[in-house]
Design an enzyme around this catalytic site. Sequence first.
Site, PDB file in Angstrom:
ATOM      1  NE  ARG A 163      45.374  24.997  40.440  1.00  0.00           N
ATOM      2  CZ  ARG A 163      44.929  23.918  41.091  1.00  0.00           C
ATOM      3  NH1 ARG A 163      44.231  24.042  42.195  1.00  0.00           N
ATOM      4  NH2 ARG A 163      45.187  22.705  40.621  1.00  0.00           N
ATOM      5  CB  ILE A 164      43.468  31.879  44.871  1.00  0.00           C
ATOM      6  CG1 ILE A 164      42.690  31.380  43.640  1.00  0.00           C
ATOM      7  CG2 ILE A 164      43.064  33.308  45.209  1.00  0.00           C
ATOM      8  CD1 ILE A 164      41.218  31.130  43.871  1.00  0.00           C
ATOM      9  CB  CYS A 242      38.000  36.488  47.852  1.00  0.00           C
ATOM     10  SG  CYS A 242      37.796  38.260  48.071  1.00  0.00           S
ATOM     11  CD  GLU A 273      27.783  32.934  47.921  1.00  0.00           C
ATOM     12  OE1 GLU A 273      27.707  32.632  46.724  1.00  0.00           O
ATOM     13  OE2 GLU A 273      28.851  33.102  48.521  1.00  0.00           O
ATOM     14  CG  HIS A 291      30.472  33.837  44.691  1.00  0.00           C
ATOM     15  ND1 HIS A 291      30.073  32.707  45.355  1.00  0.00           N
ATOM     16  CD2 HIS A 291      31.643  33.503  44.086  1.00  0.00           C
ATOM     17  CE1 HIS A 291      30.949  31.732  45.163  1.00  0.00           C
ATOM     18  NE2 HIS A 291      31.915  32.201  44.394  1.00  0.00           N
ATOM     19  N   GLY A 293      34.470  37.037  42.630  1.00  0.00           N
ATOM     20  CA  GLY A 293      35.902  36.740  42.509  1.00  0.00           C
ATOM     21  C   GLY A 293      36.314  36.255  41.135  1.00  0.00           C
ATOM     22  CB  ALA A 294      35.525  33.389  39.208  1.00  0.00           C
TER      23      ALA A 294
HETATM   24  P1  NAD Z   1      43.728  25.358  45.650  1.00  0.00           P
HETATM   25  O1  NAD Z   1      43.236  23.959  45.769  1.00  0.00           O
HETATM   26  O2  NAD Z   1      44.751  25.658  44.633  1.00  0.00           O
HETATM   27  O3  NAD Z   1      44.273  25.859  47.067  1.00  0.00           O
HETATM   28  C1  NAD Z   1      43.664  25.571  48.276  1.00  0.00           C
HETATM   29  C2  NAD Z   1      44.750  25.417  49.307  1.00  0.00           C
HETATM   30  O4  NAD Z   1      44.141  25.254  50.586  1.00  0.00           O
HETATM   31  C3  NAD Z   1      45.644  24.189  49.080  1.00  0.00           C
HETATM   32  O5  NAD Z   1      47.000  24.568  48.965  1.00  0.00           O
HETATM   33  C4  NAD Z   1      45.400  23.337  50.304  1.00  0.00           C
HETATM   34  O6  NAD Z   1      46.561  22.634  50.738  1.00  0.00           O
HETATM   35  C5  NAD Z   1      44.976  24.372  51.316  1.00  0.00           C
HETATM   36  N1  NAD Z   1      44.277  23.815  52.464  1.00  0.00           N
HETATM   37  C6  NAD Z   1      43.488  22.710  52.526  1.00  0.00           C
HETATM   38  N2  NAD Z   1      43.084  22.512  53.790  1.00  0.00           N
HETATM   39  C7  NAD Z   1      43.625  23.498  54.529  1.00  0.00           C
HETATM   40  C8  NAD Z   1      43.574  23.829  55.907  1.00  0.00           C
HETATM   41  N3  NAD Z   1      42.878  23.095  56.769  1.00  0.00           N
HETATM   42  N4  NAD Z   1      44.254  24.922  56.322  1.00  0.00           N
HETATM   43  C9  NAD Z   1      44.951  25.678  55.463  1.00  0.00           C
HETATM   44  N5  NAD Z   1      45.041  25.409  54.135  1.00  0.00           N
HETATM   45  C10 NAD Z   1      44.377  24.340  53.686  1.00  0.00           C
HETATM   46  O7  NAD Z   1      42.407  26.242  45.424  1.00  0.00           O
HETATM   47  P2  NAD Z   1      42.338  27.726  44.874  1.00  0.00           P
HETATM   48  O8  NAD Z   1      42.115  27.695  43.413  1.00  0.00           O
HETATM   49  O9  NAD Z   1      43.452  28.511  45.406  1.00  0.00           O
HETATM   50  O10 NAD Z   1      40.945  28.179  45.532  1.00  0.00           O
HETATM   51  C11 NAD Z   1      40.875  28.512  46.886  1.00  0.00           C
HETATM   52  C12 NAD Z   1      39.445  28.814  47.292  1.00  0.00           C
HETATM   53  O11 NAD Z   1      38.939  29.927  46.569  1.00  0.00           O
HETATM   54  C13 NAD Z   1      38.437  27.693  47.066  1.00  0.00           C
HETATM   55  O12 NAD Z   1      37.532  27.658  48.154  1.00  0.00           O
HETATM   56  C14 NAD Z   1      37.683  28.149  45.829  1.00  0.00           C
HETATM   57  O13 NAD Z   1      36.420  27.585  45.724  1.00  0.00           O
HETATM   58  C15 NAD Z   1      37.631  29.635  46.083  1.00  0.00           C
HETATM   59  N6  NAD Z   1      37.393  30.460  44.904  1.00  0.00           N
HETATM   60  C16 NAD Z   1      36.518  31.494  45.047  1.00  0.00           C
HETATM   61  C17 NAD Z   1      36.301  32.325  43.971  1.00  0.00           C
HETATM   62  C18 NAD Z   1      35.321  33.446  44.082  1.00  0.00           C
HETATM   63  O14 NAD Z   1      34.635  33.725  43.110  1.00  0.00           O
HETATM   64  N7  NAD Z   1      35.235  34.135  45.189  1.00  0.00           N
HETATM   65  C19 NAD Z   1      36.975  32.111  42.767  1.00  0.00           C
HETATM   66  C20 NAD Z   1      37.866  31.052  42.678  1.00  0.00           C
HETATM   67  C21 NAD Z   1      38.072  30.226  43.761  1.00  0.00           C
HETATM   68  C1  MLT Z   2      35.016  29.031  42.218  1.00  0.00           C
HETATM   69  O1  MLT Z   2      35.068  28.217  43.155  1.00  0.00           O
HETATM   70  O2  MLT Z   2      35.578  28.839  41.139  1.00  0.00           O
HETATM   71  C2  MLT Z   2      34.302  30.294  42.428  1.00  0.00           C
HETATM   72  O3  MLT Z   2      33.376  30.268  43.421  1.00  0.00           O
HETATM   73  C3  MLT Z   2      33.909  31.040  41.233  1.00  0.00           C
HETATM   74  C4  MLT Z   2      32.649  30.707  40.551  1.00  0.00           C
HETATM   75  O4  MLT Z   2      31.999  29.737  40.795  1.00  0.00           O
HETATM   76  O5  MLT Z   2      32.272  31.475  39.677  1.00  0.00           O
END
Ligand code: NAD
Ligand code: MLT
Length: 323
Positions: A163-164, A242, A273, A291, A293-294
């Site tokens: 997604r991201i 991120c 963290e 942290h 990002g969200a």
């Molecule tokens: P998502 O599940 O939509 O996407 C993750 C992708 O990673 C999937 O398409 C999956 O196929 C792929 N993947 C799995 N194993 C893999 C590998 N070995 N190599 C390459 N790709 C691989 O998740 P998302 O919503 O896009 O979130 C992605 C990450 O961002 C997660 O770790 C989530 O916790 C993190 N996140 C962080 C914040 C923040 O505040 N910094 C906010 C939201 C999400």
């Molecule tokens: C998440 O995985 O959704 C992020 O780390 C964001 C959060 O927890 O606020």
Amino acid sequence: MVTKETTATDVIKVFIADPLSEDGIYPLREEKDLNLEIIIDTGNSKEELIEKIKDVDALIVRSATKVTREVIEAAKKLKLIGRAGVGVDNIDLQAATERGIIVVNAPDGNTNSAAEHTIAMMTSLARHIPQAYLSLKNGKWDRKSFVGVELKNKTLGIIGLGRIGTEVAYRAKGQRMNVMAYDPFLTEERAQELGVTKSTVDEICKEADFITVHTPLLPETKNMINKEKFDLMKPGVRIINCARGGIINEDDLYDAIVEGKVAGAALDVFVEEPAVGHKLLDLPQVIATPHLGASTVEAQESVAIDVSKDIIKYFKTGTVTNP
Ligand code: NAD
Ligand code: MLT
């Protein structure tokens, strides 16, 4: 043996252990059919949490609260854990499954915010914005130290095109970057549709000017960017994380920056963290956020609404939307 049947009048205790958007929990507050008791009690130590959740039916967390086996075992009445966000790496899923406890997350609510934050970090990294701001705040008008690089025509490597990652790709294309992407589920057709080059991790390491990771933290992704991968990279590469601390090996990143291989890194997440005092933060080439990002009004409202609705759905029907 005495058994107790759940009726509409039984109190269902919902314990909110991390700060959530008040607007986002309005579905819980407005719910009339269930007898919900909402307890907002954040910032607890592990011991305090264990003591307080003994009789709760549902627990809602963000990333700060670690829902360990010990915590799960202490919560004798727990039926559901709601994660107001994407990553469930702070929850012991095995322990929850053994107890038949459902874990729900909110996978869509913060996608946009996390993608926007990634682009903001990449741009800030390219133009030294945090360092230049600090310098100016400290009374210097220094223009020489902060000559940046453009994003246009640079290659961005995206590891994890979910997604991201996908939203980051759209935005990077808007910056006229060339985008390479690796995801185990990425098909050639999908890559063409998105205008990205389907690549391997090694190809990305060898060719990209900027590399951003967007995978979950899993045994397979832990330390996936390590010394071996840094050795493949072009001198001057810039790294963005991120997603989750630990996908990039922090010691190896530190060494790669000190050795001059990596020109800079933008980090929103860390293995431990809060990361206050982390050695990476001592490097002038590293910019960081705690942290965030969200952390937007929109994302926090959205994830809290999603989890709140799932809790209501579960206690009414026994099913959830995002198990
Ligand atoms: P998502 O599940 O939509 O996407 C993750 C992708 O990673 C999937 O398409 C999956 O196929 C792929 N993947 C799995 N194993 C893999 C590998 N070995 N190599 C390459 N790709 C691989 O998740 P998302 O919503 O896009 O979130 C992605 C990450 O961002 C997660 O770790 C989530 O916790 C993190 N996140 C962080 C914040 C923040 O505040 N910094 C906010 C939201 C999400
Ligand atoms: C998440 O995985 O959704 C992020 O780390 C964001 C959060 O927890 O606020």
